[in-house]
Design a protein around this motif. Structure first.
Motif, mmCIF file in Angstrom:
data_model
loop_
_atom_site.group_PDB
_atom_site.id
_atom_site.type_symbol
_atom_site.label_atom_id
_atom_site.label_comp_id
_atom_site.label_asym_id
_atom_site.label_seq_id
_atom_site.Cartn_x
_atom_site.Cartn_y
_atom_site.Cartn_z
ATOM 1 N N ASP A 1 0.817 -1.155 -0.082
ATOM 2 C CA ASP A 1 0.071 -0.023 0.017
ATOM 3 C C ASP A 1 1.004 1.368 0.051
ATOM 4 O OD1 ASP A 1 -2.372 -1.327 2.280
ATOM 5 O OD2 ASP A 1 -2.316 -1.542 0.008
ATOM 6 N N ALA A 2 2.073 1.042 0.307
ATOM 7 C CA ALA A 2 3.198 2.194 0.275
ATOM 8 C C ALA A 2 3.722 2.585 -1.148
ATOM 9 C CB ALA A 2 4.260 1.882 1.399
ATOM 10 N N VAL A 3 3.256 3.628 -1.767
ATOM 11 C CA VAL A 3 3.574 4.053 -2.922
ATOM 12 C C VAL A 3 4.067 5.609 -2.743
ATOM 13 C CG1 VAL A 3 2.929 4.823 -5.402
ATOM 14 C CG2 VAL A 3 2.046 2.739 -4.165
ATOM 15 N N THR A 4 5.134 6.029 -3.384
ATOM 16 C CA THR A 4 5.464 7.423 -3.109
ATOM 17 C C THR A 4 5.580 8.009 -4.682
ATOM 18 O OG1 THR A 4 7.881 7.049 -3.691
ATOM 19 C CG2 THR A 4 7.052 6.926 -1.363
ATOM 20 N N THR A 5 5.262 9.193 -4.774
ATOM 21 C CA THR A 5 5.404 10.080 -5.806
ATOM 22 C C THR A 5 6.788 9.901 -6.526
ATOM 23 O OG1 THR A 5 6.226 12.178 -4.952
ATOM 24 C CG2 THR A 5 3.868 11.752 -5.179
ATOM 25 N N ALA A 6 7.960 9.722 -5.948
ATOM 26 C CA ALA A 6 9.089 9.409 -6.443
ATOM 27 C C ALA A 6 9.253 8.052 -7.144
ATOM 28 C CB ALA A 6 10.236 9.431 -5.362
ATOM 29 N N HIS A 7 8.556 7.153 -6.501
ATOM 30 C CA HIS A 7 8.373 5.691 -7.198
ATOM 31 C C HIS A 7 7.646 5.694 -8.340
ATOM 32 C CE1 HIS A 7 7.918 1.402 -7.581
ATOM 33 N NE2 HIS A 7 6.684 1.533 -7.265
ATOM 34 N N LEU A 8 6.472 6.408 -8.512
ATOM 35 C CA LEU A 8 5.665 6.540 -9.357
ATOM 36 C C LEU A 8 6.119 7.350 -10.620
ATOM 37 C CD1 LEU A 8 1.809 7.155 -9.326
ATOM 38 C CD2 LEU A 8 3.219 8.398 -11.168
ATOM 39 N N THR A 9 6.987 8.316 -10.414
ATOM 40 C CA THR A 9 7.507 9.178 -11.382
ATOM 41 C C THR A 9 8.782 8.309 -12.031
ATOM 42 O OG1 THR A 9 8.629 10.505 -9.836
ATOM 43 C CG2 THR A 9 6.709 11.301 -11.094
ATOM 44 N N ALA A 10 9.354 7.686 -11.218
ATOM 45 C CA ALA A 10 10.746 6.790 -11.677
ATOM 46 C C ALA A 10 10.282 5.553 -12.520
ATOM 47 C CB ALA A 10 11.271 6.295 -10.557
ATOM 48 N N LEU A 11 9.075 5.002 -12.115
ATOM 49 C CA LEU A 11 8.446 4.099 -12.970
ATOM 50 C C LEU A 11 7.916 4.716 -14.293
ATOM 51 C CD1 LEU A 11 7.103 1.308 -13.224
ATOM 52 C CD2 LEU A 11 5.193 1.825 -11.971
ATOM 53 N N ALA A 12 7.213 5.655 -14.293
ATOM 54 C CA ALA A 12 6.890 6.353 -15.561
ATOM 55 C C ALA A 12 7.980 6.551 -16.522
ATOM 56 C CB ALA A 12 6.279 7.686 -15.353
ATOM 57 N N THR A 13 8.964 6.843 -16.209
ATOM 58 C CA THR A 13 10.493 6.984 -16.891
ATOM 59 C C THR A 13 10.850 5.818 -17.672
ATOM 60 O OG1 THR A 13 12.009 7.085 -15.159
ATOM 61 C CG2 THR A 13 11.039 9.132 -15.812
ATOM 62 N N CYS A 14 10.523 4.435 -16.881
ATOM 63 C CA CYS A 14 10.853 3.321 -17.722
ATOM 64 C C CYS A 14 10.104 3.088 -19.063
ATOM 65 C CB CYS A 14 10.473 2.307 -16.696
ATOM 66 S SG CYS A 14 11.183 2.211 -15.255
ATOM 67 N N PHE A 15 9.001 4.084 -19.080
ATOM 68 C CA PHE A 15 8.297 3.830 -20.485
ATOM 69 C C PHE A 15 8.819 4.730 -21.620
ATOM 70 C CE2 PHE A 15 5.620 1.986 -17.221
ATOM 71 C CZ PHE A 15 4.768 1.168 -18.048
ATOM 72 N N LEU A 16 9.865 5.460 -21.279
ATOM 73 C CA LEU A 16 10.312 6.526 -22.330
ATOM 74 C C LEU A 16 10.729 5.709 -23.675
ATOM 75 C CD1 LEU A 16 12.474 8.916 -20.004
ATOM 76 C CD2 LEU A 16 10.361 9.593 -21.340
ATOM 77 N N LYS A 17 10.308 6.200 -24.589
ATOM 78 C CA LYS A 17 10.560 5.762 -26.136
ATOM 79 C C LYS A 17 9.774 4.798 -26.445
ATOM 80 C CE LYS A 17 12.985 7.621 -28.292
ATOM 81 N NZ LYS A 17 13.083 8.931 -28.907
ATOM 82 N N PHE A 18 8.751 4.367 -25.462
ATOM 83 C CA PHE A 18 7.689 3.193 -26.205
ATOM 84 C C PHE A 18 6.964 4.082 -27.113
ATOM 85 C CE2 PHE A 18 6.625 0.404 -22.223
ATOM 86 C CZ PHE A 18 7.944 -0.087 -22.118
ATOM 87 N N PRO A 19 6.739 3.370 -28.363
ATOM 88 C CA PRO A 19 6.050 3.981 -29.525
ATOM 89 C C PRO A 19 4.678 4.051 -29.195
ATOM 90 C CG PRO A 19 6.589 1.607 -30.061
ATOM 91 C CD PRO A 19 7.282 1.820 -28.658
ATOM 92 N N TYR A 20 4.095 5.315 -29.766
ATOM 93 C CA TYR A 20 2.570 5.448 -29.568
ATOM 94 C C TYR A 20 1.665 4.654 -30.662
ATOM 95 C CZ TYR A 20 -1.927 7.612 -29.554
ATOM 96 O OH TYR A 20 -3.300 7.879 -29.466
ATOM 97 N N LEU A 21 0.775 3.889 -29.967
ATOM 98 C CA LEU A 21 -0.312 3.085 -30.573
ATOM 99 C C LEU A 21 -1.631 3.227 -30.133
ATOM 100 C CD1 LEU A 21 -0.670 0.904 -32.741
ATOM 101 C CD2 LEU A 21 -0.453 -0.826 -30.773
ATOM 102 N N TRP A 22 -2.495 3.854 -31.086
ATOM 103 C CA TRP A 22 -3.718 3.759 -30.615
ATOM 104 C C TRP A 22 -4.346 2.440 -30.037
ATOM 105 C CZ3 TRP A 22 -7.198 7.935 -30.555
ATOM 106 C CH2 TRP A 22 -8.494 7.812 -30.331
ATOM 107 N N GLY A 23 -4.968 2.517 -28.816
ATOM 108 C CA GLY A 23 -5.538 1.475 -28.190
ATOM 109 C C GLY A 23 -4.349 0.659 -27.432
ATOM 110 N N GLY A 24 -3.135 1.030 -27.723
ATOM 111 C CA GLY A 24 -2.204 -0.014 -26.904
ATOM 112 C C GLY A 24 -1.671 0.460 -25.520
ATOM 113 N N LYS A 25 -1.287 -0.697 -24.805
ATOM 114 C CA LYS A 25 -0.904 -0.602 -23.352
ATOM 115 C C LYS A 25 0.384 -1.283 -23.035
ATOM 116 C CE LYS A 25 -4.286 -3.417 -21.315
ATOM 117 N NZ LYS A 25 -5.484 -3.608 -20.586
ATOM 118 N N SER A 26 1.110 -1.675 -24.078
ATOM 119 C CA SER A 26 2.464 -2.349 -23.730
ATOM 120 C C SER A 26 3.597 -1.814 -24.388
ATOM 121 C CB SER A 26 1.976 -3.793 -24.568
ATOM 122 O OG SER A 26 2.356 -3.401 -25.878
ATOM 123 N N VAL A 27 4.615 -2.504 -24.265
ATOM 124 C CA VAL A 27 5.921 -2.097 -24.688
ATOM 125 C C VAL A 27 5.828 -2.025 -26.009
ATOM 126 C CG1 VAL A 27 6.851 -4.450 -24.534
ATOM 127 C CG2 VAL A 27 8.647 -2.385 -24.658
#
Length: 258
Positions: free
Chosen positions: A128-154
């Protein structure tokens, strides 16, 4: 009622019963669903996670028992943290991307019905313990994933698929589309009061919510626009330095409490 689970890295869910039809979302590995309709060689699924519906080819359907489905509903499942990993099913390796589900993972194996599949990569902790630092660090793991309409994967992701996956890995289930996600959280009235981890929403000329991203440090935003990227954010919206212009008009900022 029939139930199933994703057993491929990603399965397109379409608006209609055709391989040419629009992809409305994707089914990830380990994600359960109900079969709500059938038409020829197509099945209409309703995802257990967010209630979204779409059609898949029946050949990509893996049935599970009602007992397993109900157990899946009651449990919290870790998610894949590696950009790309593998689940081992005897001699076959199934590629699984970040955000994929690891049903009933015990640290070594996932359980699908009565079968056990090995997984040795990184996984999210059920906490249950989630910090904003953890969330934003996780978000950067998705950098450069290509855009795809309807997509939610690498292999391709859209703006709301991106935010849904980041928050989902952190334990908060957002709806699928930006216009649904904007109904969550508390409003932040000024962009200067925004904090890392807030969700920023953007509207078109008609006032409809059409885009979403995650606020970062130093008044920046990470979002899926051509690719997952970081741009400047101010009271007007998103300023793209590559294009030297604003690409999205800011409508509202919301803060999610975990």
């Amino acid at each position: 009622m029939e139930y199933g689970i994703g057993m491929l890295s990603v399965v397109p869910m379409r608006a209609e019963t055709s391989d040419k039809a629009e992809i409305v979302t994707q089914l990830l590995f380990g994600e359960c669903y109900e079969v709500v309709a059938k038409e020829g060689n197509w099945l209409c699924l309703q995802l257990t996670t967010d209630g979204y519906r779409g059609w898949i080819d029946y050949k990509q359907h893996t049935p599970v028992s009602e007992t397993y489905y109900q157990e899946w509903l009651q449990a919290k499942h870790p998610r894949v943290l590696d950009i790309l990993g593998f689940v081992q099913q005897q001699e076959v390796q199934i590629p699984v991307g970040i955000g994929s589900y690891l049903p009933f993972f015990d640290g070594q194996n996932v359980r699908i019905n009565d079968s056990f599949l090995a997984y040795s990569g990184r996984s999210s902790a059920i906490s249950d313990a989630v910090t904003t630092a953890h969330l934003t660090a996780l978000a950067t793991c998705f950098l450069k994933f290509p855009y795809l309409w309807g997509g939610k994967s690498v292999f391709g992701i859209d703006c709301s698929g991106f935010t849904q996956q980041v928050f989902g890995i952190c334990g908060y289930q957002l709806p699928r589309d930006a216009y649904q996600q904007v109904l969550h959280g508390e409003e932040v009235h000024f962009v200067t009061q925004a904090q890392p981890g807030d969700l920023a929403f953007f509207s078109n000329a008609e006032g409809r919510i059409v885009h979403v991203g995650i606020v970062m440090e130093e008044q920046k935003i990470i979002h899926a626009h051509g690719e997952v990227r970081i741009d400047k954010l101010d009271h007007n919206g998103i300023f793209n330095n590559d294009l030297m212009r604003y690409t999205h008009n800011l409508r509202i900022i919301k803060r999610i409490s975990f």
